[in-house]
Design a protein around this motif. Structure first.
Motif, short mmCIF file in Angstrom:
data_model
loop_
_atom_site.label_atom_id
_atom_site.label_comp_id
_atom_site.label_asym_id
_atom_site.label_seq_id
_atom_site.Cartn_x
_atom_site.Cartn_y
_atom_site.Cartn_z
N VAL A 161 0.81 -1.21 0.01
CA VAL A 161 -0.07 0.00 -0.05
C VAL A 161 0.79 1.06 -0.02
O VAL A 161 1.59 1.19 0.85
CB VAL A 161 -1.08 -0.09 1.41
N VAL A 162 0.87 1.78 -1.03
CA VAL A 162 1.58 3.49 -1.14
C VAL A 162 0.48 4.62 -0.78
O VAL A 162 -0.50 4.42 -1.09
CB VAL A 162 2.05 3.53 -2.57
N LYS A 163 1.03 5.44 0.07
CA LYS A 163 0.41 6.58 0.43
C LYS A 163 -1.03 6.00 1.18
O LYS A 163 -1.92 6.01 0.39
CB LYS A 163 0.17 7.51 -0.59
N PRO A 164 -1.31 5.55 2.20
CA PRO A 164 -2.44 4.93 2.67
C PRO A 164 -3.87 5.88 2.67
O PRO A 164 -4.78 5.44 2.47
CB PRO A 164 -2.15 4.54 4.05
N GLU A 165 -3.55 7.00 2.62
CA GLU A 165 -4.73 7.86 2.65
C GLU A 165 -5.29 8.39 1.31
O GLU A 165 -6.21 9.29 1.28
CB GLU A 165 -4.39 9.18 3.54
N SER B 186 -6.54 7.36 -2.87
CA SER B 186 -7.11 6.34 -3.71
C SER B 186 -6.00 6.13 -4.73
O SER B 186 -4.99 6.58 -4.47
CB SER B 186 -8.37 6.82 -4.42
N MET B 187 -5.97 5.08 -5.23
CA MET B 187 -5.13 4.47 -6.22
C MET B 187 -3.96 4.35 -5.52
O MET B 187 -2.67 4.71 -5.66
CB MET B 187 -4.85 5.60 -7.38
N ASN B 188 -3.99 3.68 -4.36
CA ASN B 188 -2.74 3.35 -3.54
C ASN B 188 -2.23 1.79 -3.25
O ASN B 188 -1.62 1.50 -2.37
CB ASN B 188 -3.24 3.80 -2.19
N LYS B 189 -2.88 0.93 -4.14
CA LYS B 189 -2.39 -0.28 -4.22
C LYS B 189 -1.63 -0.94 -5.10
O LYS B 189 -1.81 -0.68 -6.54
CB LYS B 189 -3.76 -1.40 -4.10
N GLU B 190 -0.25 -1.45 -4.77
CA GLU B 190 0.60 -1.54 -5.87
C GLU B 190 0.92 -3.08 -6.03
O GLU B 190 0.98 -3.63 -5.10
CB GLU B 190 1.98 -0.84 -5.60
N ALA B 191 0.79 -3.68 -7.24
CA ALA B 191 1.41 -5.15 -7.49
C ALA B 191 2.47 -5.11 -8.35
O ALA B 191 2.47 -4.62 -9.48
CB ALA B 191 0.06 -5.76 -7.92
N GLY B 192 3.65 -5.77 -7.67
CA GLY B 192 4.81 -5.90 -8.64
C GLY B 192 4.97 -7.46 -8.89
O GLY B 192 5.00 -8.13 -7.90
N ILE B 193 5.04 -7.74 -10.27
CA ILE B 193 5.27 -9.17 -10.53
C ILE B 193 6.42 -9.32 -11.36
O ILE B 193 6.62 -8.65 -12.49
CB ILE B 193 4.03 -9.62 -11.24
N LYS B 194 7.31 -10.25 -10.89
CA LYS B 194 8.73 -10.78 -11.57
C LYS B 194 8.47 -12.27 -11.86
O LYS B 194 8.32 -13.05 -10.86
CB LYS B 194 9.72 -10.40 -10.85
N ASN C 90 -6.74 0.89 -7.63
CA ASN C 90 -7.78 1.18 -6.30
C ASN C 90 -7.77 -0.16 -5.59
O ASN C 90 -8.04 -0.03 -4.38
CB ASN C 90 -9.27 1.43 -6.97
N SER C 91 -7.60 -1.39 -6.19
CA SER C 91 -7.73 -2.52 -5.56
C SER C 91 -6.48 -3.53 -6.04
O SER C 91 -5.83 -3.34 -7.06
CB SER C 91 -8.88 -3.30 -5.86
N PHE C 92 -5.95 -4.47 -5.14
CA PHE C 92 -4.84 -5.20 -5.28
C PHE C 92 -5.42 -6.11 -6.61
O PHE C 92 -4.54 -6.50 -7.43
CB PHE C 92 -4.61 -6.05 -4.26
N GLU C 93 -6.52 -6.51 -6.72
CA GLU C 93 -7.07 -7.38 -7.74
C GLU C 93 -6.95 -6.42 -9.20
O GLU C 93 -6.15 -7.11 -10.23
CB GLU C 93 -8.66 -7.90 -7.79
N GLU C 94 -7.20 -5.29 -9.00
CA GLU C 94 -7.00 -4.41 -10.20
C GLU C 94 -5.65 -4.26 -10.91
O GLU C 94 -5.27 -4.46 -12.05
CB GLU C 94 -7.79 -3.23 -10.27
#
Length: 97
Positions: free
Chosen positions: A43-47, A49-57, A73-77
């Protein structure tokens, strides 16, 4: 394929982990030699929106690792967007062969 999921500063639910594994396994359709995947969720900047980051290697033998990271906005997205980026990269690699 081995899938390693790291959630930073929170605990990922089993439902979220199952969703990620299902999406990662779909990448095998593009390249069956994928050996493992590392997923990092934070979670980046919890306060805001658009704060869920997913990195895949993903690791592909005889090639460099492939990485994509997206924020949504969500981890799924965020996972969906990262998977789409990885699919495009895998298609480019397949086109070069």
């Amino acid at each position: 394929m081995d899938v390693n999921i790291k959630s930073i500063h929170f605990d990922a639910t089993e439902k979220l982990q199952d969703f990620i594994i299902k999406k990662i396994n779909r990448l095998a359709r593009h390249n069956e030699s994928i050996s493992n995947a590392e997923v990092t969720l934070k979670v980046v900047k919890p306060e805001t929106s658009m704060n869920k980051e997913a990195g895949i290697k993903i690791s592909v033998p005889q090639q460099d690792d492939i990485f994509a990271s997206k924020v949504a906005n969500s981890f799924e997205e965020a996972v969906d967007l990262s998977i789409e980026a990885l699919e495009r990269q895998l298609e480019k690699i397949k086109g070069r062969k």
